[in-house]
Design a protein around this motif. Structure first.
Motif, PDB file in Angstrom:
ATOM      1  N   LYS A 147      42.827  82.203 119.275  1.00 28.21           N
ATOM      2  CA  LYS A 147      41.699  82.835 119.967  1.00 28.21           C
ATOM      3  C   LYS A 147      40.529  82.987 118.991  1.00 28.21           C
ATOM      4  O   LYS A 147      40.742  83.183 117.796  1.00 28.21           O
ATOM      5  CB  LYS A 147      42.096  84.221 120.462  1.00 28.21           C
ATOM      6  N   VAL A 148      39.341  82.924 119.523  1.00 24.10           N
ATOM      7  CA  VAL A 148      38.156  83.047 118.656  1.00 24.10           C
ATOM      8  C   VAL A 148      37.134  83.987 119.303  1.00 24.10           C
ATOM      9  O   VAL A 148      36.844  83.871 120.495  1.00 24.10           O
ATOM     10  CB  VAL A 148      37.473  81.676 118.433  1.00 24.10           C
ATOM     11  N   TYR A 149      36.601  84.897 118.507  1.00 26.69           N
ATOM     12  CA  TYR A 149      35.406  85.640 118.902  1.00 26.69           C
ATOM     13  C   TYR A 149      34.237  85.014 118.160  1.00 26.69           C
ATOM     14  O   TYR A 149      34.261  84.903 116.932  1.00 26.69           O
ATOM     15  CB  TYR A 149      35.500  87.117 118.509  1.00 26.69           C
ATOM     16  N   LEU A 150      33.232  84.601 118.895  1.00 26.72           N
ATOM     17  CA  LEU A 150      32.061  83.995 118.272  1.00 26.72           C
ATOM     18  C   LEU A 150      30.896  84.973 118.441  1.00 26.72           C
ATOM     19  O   LEU A 150      30.419  85.189 119.557  1.00 26.72           O
ATOM     20  CB  LEU A 150      31.762  82.650 118.944  1.00 26.72           C
ATOM     21  N   VAL A 151      30.474  85.563 117.333  1.00 25.41           N
ATOM     22  CA  VAL A 151      29.416  86.572 117.399  1.00 25.41           C
ATOM     23  C   VAL A 151      28.076  85.953 116.990  1.00 25.41           C
ATOM     24  O   VAL A 151      27.976  85.284 115.961  1.00 25.41           O
ATOM     25  CB  VAL A 151      29.745  87.767 116.472  1.00 25.41           C
ATOM     26  N   GLU A 152      27.080  86.169 117.825  1.00 27.24           N
ATOM     27  CA  GLU A 152      25.753  85.594 117.568  1.00 27.24           C
ATOM     28  C   GLU A 152      24.699  86.685 117.781  1.00 27.24           C
ATOM     29  O   GLU A 152      24.763  87.406 118.778  1.00 27.24           O
ATOM     30  CB  GLU A 152      25.532  84.407 118.539  1.00 27.24           C
ATOM     31  N   THR A 153      23.758  86.786 116.886  1.00 27.33           N
ATOM     32  CA  THR A 153      22.771  87.878 117.007  1.00 27.33           C
ATOM     33  C   THR A 153      21.731  87.611 118.089  1.00 27.33           C
ATOM     34  O   THR A 153      21.265  88.531 118.733  1.00 27.33           O
ATOM     35  CB  THR A 153      22.012  88.114 115.692  1.00 27.33           C
ATOM     36  N   THR A 154      21.361  86.358 118.296  1.00 24.35           N
ATOM     37  CA  THR A 154      20.311  86.069 119.276  1.00 24.35           C
ATOM     38  C   THR A 154      20.935  85.977 120.680  1.00 24.35           C
ATOM     39  O   THR A 154      22.156  85.977 120.824  1.00 24.35           O
ATOM     40  CB  THR A 154      19.601  84.736 118.934  1.00 24.35           C
ATOM     41  N   PRO A 155      20.116  85.887 121.725  1.00 22.61           N
ATOM     42  CA  PRO A 155      20.686  85.859 123.077  1.00 22.61           C
ATOM     43  C   PRO A 155      21.554  84.637 123.371  1.00 22.61           C
ATOM     44  O   PRO A 155      22.366  84.654 124.278  1.00 22.61           O
ATOM     45  CB  PRO A 155      19.452  85.847 123.985  1.00 22.61           C
ATOM     46  N   SER A 156      21.377  83.536 122.626  1.00 21.82           N
ATOM     47  CA  SER A 156      22.117  82.306 122.920  1.00 21.82           C
ATOM     48  C   SER A 156      22.713  81.704 121.657  1.00 21.82           C
ATOM     49  O   SER A 156      22.143  81.823 120.574  1.00 21.82           O
ATOM     50  CB  SER A 156      21.179  81.276 123.545  1.00 21.82           C
ATOM     51  N   ILE A 157      23.853  81.047 121.824  1.00 24.78           N
ATOM     52  CA  ILE A 157      24.364  80.257 120.716  1.00 24.78           C
ATOM     53  C   ILE A 157      23.534  78.961 120.631  1.00 24.78           C
ATOM     54  O   ILE A 157      22.738  78.670 121.517  1.00 24.78           O
ATOM     55  CB  ILE A 157      25.865  79.938 120.874  1.00 24.78           C
ATOM     56  N   GLY A 158      23.733  78.198 119.571  1.00 25.49           N
ATOM     57  CA  GLY A 158      22.981  76.954 119.412  1.00 25.49           C
ATOM     58  C   GLY A 158      22.230  76.897 118.091  1.00 25.49           C
ATOM     59  O   GLY A 158      21.993  75.828 117.541  1.00 25.49           O
ATOM     60  N   GLY A 159      21.862  78.088 117.604  1.00 27.35           N
ATOM     61  CA  GLY A 159      21.247  78.159 116.275  1.00 27.35           C
ATOM     62  C   GLY A 159      19.942  77.408 116.174  1.00 27.35           C
ATOM     63  O   GLY A 159      19.258  77.144 117.161  1.00 27.35           O
ATOM     64  N   SER A 214      31.232  77.389 125.642  1.00 29.82           N
ATOM     65  CA  SER A 214      31.204  78.451 126.647  1.00 29.82           C
ATOM     66  C   SER A 214      32.341  78.325 127.655  1.00 29.82           C
ATOM     67  O   SER A 214      32.769  79.302 128.230  1.00 29.82           O
ATOM     68  CB  SER A 214      29.852  78.486 127.355  1.00 29.82           C
ATOM     69  N   HIS A 215      32.852  77.101 127.854  1.00 25.40           N
ATOM     70  CA  HIS A 215      33.950  76.935 128.810  1.00 25.40           C
ATOM     71  C   HIS A 215      35.329  76.991 128.171  1.00 25.40           C
ATOM     72  O   HIS A 215      36.332  76.879 128.854  1.00 25.40           O
ATOM     73  CB  HIS A 215      33.809  75.602 129.561  1.00 25.40           C
ATOM     74  N   HIS A 216      35.371  77.109 126.856  1.00 20.47           N
ATOM     75  CA  HIS A 216      36.674  77.041 126.194  1.00 20.47           C
ATOM     76  C   HIS A 216      37.492  78.294 126.500  1.00 20.47           C
ATOM     77  O   HIS A 216      37.024  79.404 126.291  1.00 20.47           O
ATOM     78  CB  HIS A 216      36.502  76.890 124.691  1.00 20.47           C
ATOM     79  N   PRO A 217      38.708  78.105 127.005  1.00 16.48           N
ATOM     80  CA  PRO A 217      39.491  79.288 127.380  1.00 16.48           C
ATOM     81  C   PRO A 217      39.818  80.197 126.196  1.00 16.48           C
ATOM     82  O   PRO A 217      40.080  81.381 126.383  1.00 16.48           O
ATOM     83  CB  PRO A 217      40.777  78.688 127.983  1.00 16.48           C
ATOM     84  N   ASN A 218      39.816  79.659 124.973  1.00 12.42           N
ATOM     85  CA  ASN A 218      40.188  80.481 123.817  1.00 12.42           C
ATOM     86  C   ASN A 218      38.996  81.102 123.097  1.00 12.42           C
ATOM     87  O   ASN A 218      39.166  81.769 122.093  1.00 12.42           O
ATOM     88  CB  ASN A 218      40.981  79.641 122.807  1.00 12.42           C
ATOM     89  N   ILE A 219      37.781  80.820 123.560  1.00 14.06           N
ATOM     90  CA  ILE A 219      36.608  81.338 122.841  1.00 14.06           C
ATOM     91  C   ILE A 219      35.902  82.404 123.675  1.00 14.06           C
ATOM     92  O   ILE A 219      35.612  82.193 124.846  1.00 14.06           O
ATOM     93  CB  ILE A 219      35.604  80.208 122.503  1.00 14.06           C
ATOM     94  N   THR A 220      35.639  83.522 123.064  1.00 12.36           N
ATOM     95  CA  THR A 220      34.824  84.567 123.692  1.00 12.36           C
ATOM     96  C   THR A 220      33.497  84.625 122.934  1.00 12.36           C
ATOM     97  O   THR A 220      33.489  84.877 121.733  1.00 12.36           O
ATOM     98  CB  THR A 220      35.516  85.948 123.594  1.00 12.36           C
ATOM     99  N   ILE A 221      32.407  84.363 123.645  1.00 13.53           N
ATOM    100  CA  ILE A 221      31.094  84.426 122.988  1.00 13.53           C
ATOM    101  C   ILE A 221      30.582  85.860 123.093  1.00 13.53           C
ATOM    102  O   ILE A 221      30.536  86.437 124.183  1.00 13.53           O
ATOM    103  CB  ILE A 221      30.091  83.481 123.673  1.00 13.53           C
ATOM    104  N   LEU A 222      30.211  86.432 121.962  1.00 14.62           N
ATOM    105  CA  LEU A 222      29.567  87.741 121.959  1.00 14.62           C
ATOM    106  C   LEU A 222      28.151  87.531 121.443  1.00 14.62           C
ATOM    107  O   LEU A 222      27.895  87.634 120.248  1.00 14.62           O
ATOM    108  CB  LEU A 222      30.340  88.718 121.065  1.00 14.62           C
ATOM    109  N   SER A 223      27.252  87.164 122.356  1.00 16.23           N
ATOM    110  CA  SER A 223      25.878  86.922 121.909  1.00 16.23           C
ATOM    111  C   SER A 223      25.092  88.216 121.983  1.00 16.23           C
ATOM    112  O   SER A 223      25.541  89.199 122.576  1.00 16.23           O
ATOM    113  CB  SER A 223      25.234  85.840 122.769  1.00 16.23           C
ATOM    114  N   TYR A 224      23.923  88.193 121.383  1.00 17.47           N
ATOM    115  CA  TYR A 224      23.060  89.370 121.335  1.00 17.47           C
ATOM    116  C   TYR A 224      23.827  90.531 120.691  1.00 17.47           C
ATOM    117  O   TYR A 224      23.747  91.672 121.114  1.00 17.47           O
ATOM    118  CB  TYR A 224      22.606  89.742 122.756  1.00 17.47           C
ATOM    119  N   SER A 225      24.630  90.204 119.699  1.00 18.34           N
ATOM    120  CA  SER A 225      25.531  91.185 119.081  1.00 18.34           C
ATOM    121  C   SER A 225      25.488  91.054 117.568  1.00 18.34           C
ATOM    122  O   SER A 225      25.214  89.980 117.044  1.00 18.34           O
ATOM    123  CB  SER A 225      26.971  90.962 119.550  1.00 18.34           C
TER     124      SER A 225
END
Lengths: 444, 578
Positions: A41-53, A80-91
């Motif tokens: 499982k993965v939590y992907l934390v991104e500070t801006t509203p969207s991933i992509g950098g 975004s569709h990966h069952p094992n990834i949770t995106i936590l954007s704006y975080s």
């Protein structure tokens, strides 16, 4: 919101099959995908509203001139569709304690004032919002609304309210068919338990106004490379029309100035930023693609075309596209007040000439620096950064993506400037190391 | 969906930002598409590949009960997987989707002729719509992945990759041509970046690889045959001494065959004096307190380096690329050696100390008074050996002067080139090569470690010139790609294979001899015997179907009626709506 890392039966600790990736740019996304594809499982934390950098902001990429959005967007939707990834954007990652196998992480989920699970990204709210403010994603050249999506392919594909500029007129709330907007939403704290951490915080561009002699901020027609990327991008503020900001004229003679905030000891950036030569050449080629009659000149110190296909691209820019290359560090840029053209003073050291060249647009190619947030992360995790602020690795040759702290890995530009393929390779590499650490609790 | 159901085709035309819409009149294309037979929905969108575009596909399939989807966008090599997935999420079989390439095949190559480009786009869309009406669902086939990886080459890349895969819990077969492990790095008597010898540096890695229970090492061996498909490859490994061959089943492979250091005969009098050596030869010289001249074993006092030897030569095949590692390696060598030498001159075309701490070392070399002198790219230095003395004459750009230097020793930073047997390796594994001679990655930006052959990865200097650190990163990255496949345990494969219709086959053997993969055999169980295709070996190239004189071979997803429909649509366009 409740976050429960998916636990596998029989494992010692539920956290040991979960990874935290800090930063959702191209390196962080690759790391997340390659970890998640191995069943973790993965939590992907991104500070801006969207991933992509930063890659999402680019128009074309060197050396193949592939459009950045075309190759990046499938990655965005894959993540975004990966069952094992949770995106936590704006975080933001606020606090980290613990050790490999059992890190405890406090994440601040900033209130985006839109319920992610309800928003469909239809954009009706954006249409009715009366507030326009400069768009950070467009480097402040274009505008966005107070409720916005930074770019069309933003992932997650949901809107965000910038409460700093919202006037609370409630128009958006009225038009939203899914009741997704809540202007009273509060920041939330999320506590995660993870086994390993990947630092993929990327870079920030050098602030080119630190060179007053180059005229940025003083003359409208001196812009930097990322502004140029947005200008030539079809989804950018000018729909891809390359124009001057002073008078909207199509530039006929463009100068690109390299090494602005790179290889300069006096500015605290003694290192080479590794990508500027190639993106500078790419930008010059794109100017020719937009308008084949444009005169294009690159002022450089050394051309560092070292990657696969780069030297060949450099050669092609010179021979096929007719880009002029002048070796010399630019002394200063002055404006001709009559037409807002720029006069570039430079010593052409290959031909021993002092030149004064008039351009109608000057593009500065800034170097890269570590993002300010990296300092905080480093402090939380107690790993070392070098004099320039980049993450130090354990053993350059044998463990080039392992930090000095077990279970903490680094990829992309957090370790030092890198181009996209090198960032992607480090992303895959950390995924390997992280997966092993998850299996063995950091023993290997 | 039953095959008999009348086709309901949706056509989605993509702007691709400016990439397509900047040249092709996408609105016109979409409008025309709406008049084509069986088309019930058309649109044109900014980015079909974006989440919003994919969502649109799903919604429109539901709303209009579409049973065929045509997307006119970029090359299938770019987004076929993306769209296939979207179509499947919409509930359709992935083979009921058809992609038209309006970017690489139209807007990019006809950039200056927008009208003709639009016309071509319309033709292509019309043809694809006609084909779409004949598309058939195909079963999705999955295959198991053998949990063992083959790693070819045991340099720093192969070692790192093998160890990572083994630590991840999978078996590794590590095949090395030479008797030693460690490749080039192990030969470096002093590894310039750290002051250690290469052997010292690699010792812990080699120790772990050798003792790992999941790694089987075969030295003095090479892979001589490789066949099969993702998850199910068969590798034949031959011992170079006794010629004994062994077969292994492997699920995936990492090619870490490395580079060769170019021997620059014909450049700068190389070979005319023992004191003219390449950088690799310098790195491999026996370690001793002071550097001695190979010719007379006298101490070296003065030394010169020349950069870009056999690199960066336009239109010289295999030598056009930058060799990437040399600028830093020479800076480090010069900086280290300068402590014991009187004078070192560094002649260079351009200086590429790009990496982490590279500029520090470059600055250190200059602080130690290593003299850096840049020569013009079109006027390279002249090196002569007269009475066993080396004499270099060149033009210094900054001083604008002809200069002469007679060093005791000259070091040529020669290119990293693809090994001489690269073509054999490429053929065996089905890999393609880039113009630099090294193997081509699947995508130069976003997929640098995978190849066009599913299940085969490239890493380190087999992919491009690079340094040992970058190779080590690649190794872990490629190992991750292999681990992903083995962790999943099974993968999907293409269903676009050929099939023999036994009723029509006359067993003329034409297909058997024309198949480049040896995939067609004879089914003796039938009377009379007929040709039959081994699915696992078929690559779906269609050669057999084209060659069959009886029309007995069906190339699935490229059937005669599908192709015929395209031709008909091109040659005799029907304009009225059905």
């Amino acid at each position: 919101m409740i976050a429960k890392p998916g636990g596998r039966k029989g494992s010692i600790s539920t956290s040991s099959d979960t990874a935290l990736v800090i930063g959702g740019g191209v390196a962080g996304m690759q790391a997340a995908l390659d970890i998640a594809d191995q069943g973790f499982k993965v939590y992907l934390v991104e500070t801006t509203p969207s991933i992509g950098g930063k890659m999402a902001m680019l128009d074309k990429t060197f050396p193949t001139l592939d459009c950045s959005a075309c190759i990046l967007t499938p990655r965005l939707s894959e993540v975004s569709h990966h069952p094992n990834i949770t995106i936590l954007s704006y975080s933001n990652v606020e606090k980290i304690t613990g050790r490999v196998g059992n890190f405890r992480v406090r994440v601040l989920r900033r209130a985006r004032c839109v319920h992610e699970e309800r928003c469909s990204g239809c954009g009706n709210c954006i249409d009715v919002c009366p507030v326009e403010v400069p768009n950070e994603f467009d480097q402040m050249i274009g505008f966005r609304k107070a409720i916005y999506m930074p770019f069309p392919q933003a992932t997650p594909n949901v809107c965000t309210v910038d409460m700093g500029s919202c006037i609370q007129c409630d128009r958006c709330i009225r038009v939203c068919e899914r009741d997704a907007i809540d202007l009273n939403m509060k920041d939330k704290i999320l506590r995660l338990s993870v086994g390993v951490i990947v630092v993929a915080t990327g870079y920030r561009l050098f602030d080119v106004s630190a060179y007053p002699r180059l005229g940025y901020g003083k003359y409208m027609n001196v812009i930097h490379a990322l502004e140029y990327e947005r200008l030539i991008n079809a989804a950018g503020p000018t729909q891809g029309h390359l124009i001057r900001l002073s008078d909207a004229k199509v530039p006929q003679n463009i100068g690109f100035i390299q090494c602005v905030g790179a290889r300069d000891v006096s500015k605290g950036v003694p290192y080479c930023s590794r990508v500027c030569c190639m993106y500078g050449i790419k930008n010059a080629v794109m100017a020719k693609e937009h308008n084949p009659n444009t005169e294009v000149t690159i002022y450089y110190a050394d051309i560092r075309a070292f990657g696969k296909g780069y030297e060949e691209f450099y050669h092609m820019a010179e021979t096929r596209f007719g880009v002029n290359f002048v070796r010399g560090r630019v002394g200063r840029v002055l404006e001709n007040p009559e037409n807002c053209n720029l006069i570039v003073s430079v010593e052409d050291i290959a031909h021993h000439e002092l030149l004064e060249v008039e351009h109608d647009l000057v593009v500065l190619s800034p170097g890269l620096q570590p993002p300010r947030s990296l300092e905080h992360i480093a402090h939380q995790l107690h790993f070392e950064v070098d004099d320039e602020g980049y993450v130090e690795v354990q053993n350059t040759f044998l463990n080039p993506v392992d930090t000095t702290i077990p279970g903490v890995f680094v990829c992309g530009c957090a370790e030092g400037p890198k181009d996209i393929p090198d960032s992607v390779s480090t992303g895959s590499a950390v995924a390997m190391r992280a997966a092993i650490a998850l299996l063995h609790g950091g023993a290997k | 969906m039953s095959q008999e159901e009348a086709p309901r085709i949706g056509v989605f035309v993509c702007h691709c930002g400016h990439n397509i819409a900047g040249v092709v009149d996408v609105e016109k294309v979409a409008k025309l598409a709406s008049s084509l037979p069986h088309v019930v929905y058309t649109t044109h969108e900014m980015f079909m590949c974006a989440d919003a575009g994919q969502q649109l596909i799903r919604s429109m399939v539901a709303e209009h009960a579409l049973n065929r989807v045509v997307i006119a966008s970029c090359s299938p090599r770019m987004h076929e997987p993306t769209f296939r997935k979207a179509v499947e999420e919409a509930g359709l079989n992935r083979y009921l989707f058809e992609q038209v390439n309006l970017r690489e095949h139209v807007s990019w190559c006809h950039m200056r002729e927008p009208e003709a480009a639009t016309e071509k786009a319309i033709d292509l869309v019309r043809m694809s719509v006609a084909r779409a009406a004949h598309l058939e669902s195909l079963p999705i086939e999955t295959v198991k992945v053998t949990p063992m990886a083959l790693v070819v080459g045991a340099g720093i890349t192969g070692l790192r990759a093998a160890l990572d895969i083994a630590d991840r819990g999978f078996e590794v077969l590590l095949v090395e041509k030479s008797p030693q492990l460690g490749g080039h790095v192990a030969k470096w008597t002093h590894l310039f970046p750290t002051g250690e010898s290469g052997a010292e540096l690699l010792a812990p890695l080699i120790r772990r690889v050798k003792s790992h229970t999941r790694i089987q090492i075969m030295r003095n061996s090479e892979v001589v045959e490789f066949e099969g498909f993702i998850g199910n490859f068969k590798a034949t490994v031959q011992d170079r001494k006794d010629g004994v061959q062994r077969e292994f089943d492997v699920g995936t492979a990492i090619i870490a065959t490395g580079f060769e250091s170019f021997k620059p005969f014909g450049y700068y009098s190389y070979g005319e004096s023992p004191d003219i050596v390449t950088l690799a030869e310098l790195q491999e010289m026996p370690p001793r307190p002071e550097l001695l001249r190979p010719s007379n074993s006298q101490p070296v006092n003065t030394m010169a380096f020349i950069g870009c030897v056999g690199s960066r030569e336009p239109s010289k095949k295999g030598h056009e690329h930058c060799s990437r590692h040399c600028c830093f390696a020479t800076a480090k060598a010069a900086s280290d050696l300068k402590d014991g030498l009187e004078e070192i001159v560094m002649l260079y075309k351009s200086l590429r100390t790009y990496g982490k701490h590279h500029e520090d070392i470059h600055r250190l070399a200059r602080e130690k008074h290593v003299i850096y002198s840049r020569f013009p790219a079109d006027e390279i230095p002249i090196v002569e050996v007269v009475d066993d003395k080396i004499r270099i004459e060149w033009t210094d750009i900054l001083a604008n002067k002809r200069l002469i230097f007679q060093p005791d020793m000259l070091v040529l930073a020669s290119a990293m080139v693809a090994p001489s047997d690269t073509e054999t390796v490429a053929k065996m594994f089905g890999l393609t090569r880039s113009s630099d001679g090294f193997f081509s990655p699947e995508h130069i930006k976003l997929a640098p470690l995978t190849t066009h052959v599913a299940g085969i990865m490239i890493a380190g200097t087999s992919q491009a010139a690079k340094n040992a650190v970058e190779s080590s990163i690649d190794a872990s990255g490629a190992a991750a790609k292999a681990a992903v496949l083995m962790a999943r345990g099974e993968v999907e494969i293409e269903s676009t294979l050929s099939e023999v219709n036994p009723e029509l086959c006359s067993l003329c053997h034409t297909c058997i001899t024309s198949c480049p993969y040896g995939a067609i055999g004879i089914d003796e169980s039938r009377d009379p015997p007929v040709a039959c295709v081994t699915k696992a070996k078929c690559h779906g190239c269609g050669t057999c179907a084209a060659a069959c004189a009886s029309g007995a071979i069906i190339m699935k997803h490229s059937t005669d009626n599908q192709i015929g429909a395209m031709l008909e649509a091109y040659l005799c366009p029907v304009q009225e709506t059905m």
